[in-house]
Motif scaffolding. Sequence first.
Motif, short mmCIF file in Angstrom:
data_model
loop_
_atom_site.label_atom_id
_atom_site.label_comp_id
_atom_site.label_asym_id
_atom_site.label_seq_id
_atom_site.Cartn_x
_atom_site.Cartn_y
_atom_site.Cartn_z
N GLN A 3 0.86 -1.18 0.00
CA GLN A 3 0.00 0.00 0.00
C GLN A 3 0.89 1.23 0.00
N VAL A 5 1.08 5.03 0.76
CA VAL A 5 0.31 5.98 1.57
C VAL A 5 0.88 7.39 1.44
N VAL A 65 -4.35 5.82 2.06
CA VAL A 65 -3.85 4.94 1.00
C VAL A 65 -4.09 5.62 -0.35
#
Length: 70
Positions: A3, A5, A65
């Motif tokens: 992910q 971010v 995210v």
Amino acid sequence: MNQLVANMAGNVWKVVVSEGDQVNSGDDIVILESMKMEIPIAAEAGGSIKELKVNEGDFVNEGDVIAIIE
């Protein structure tokens, strides 16, 4: 699966990639605008963009995210 971010709050000024694109570590994914500065957010690992979680014009907070890379 990684992910990506946001490392700061700001507006999504530009989305550089599309879902399905192949990226390498260090490639820009989006460019945030904060305090009249453009801040590129780069991939931390290579792979394929599985999902973009933001669109141009969206506001993101630190920790949100931005994309999922697989």
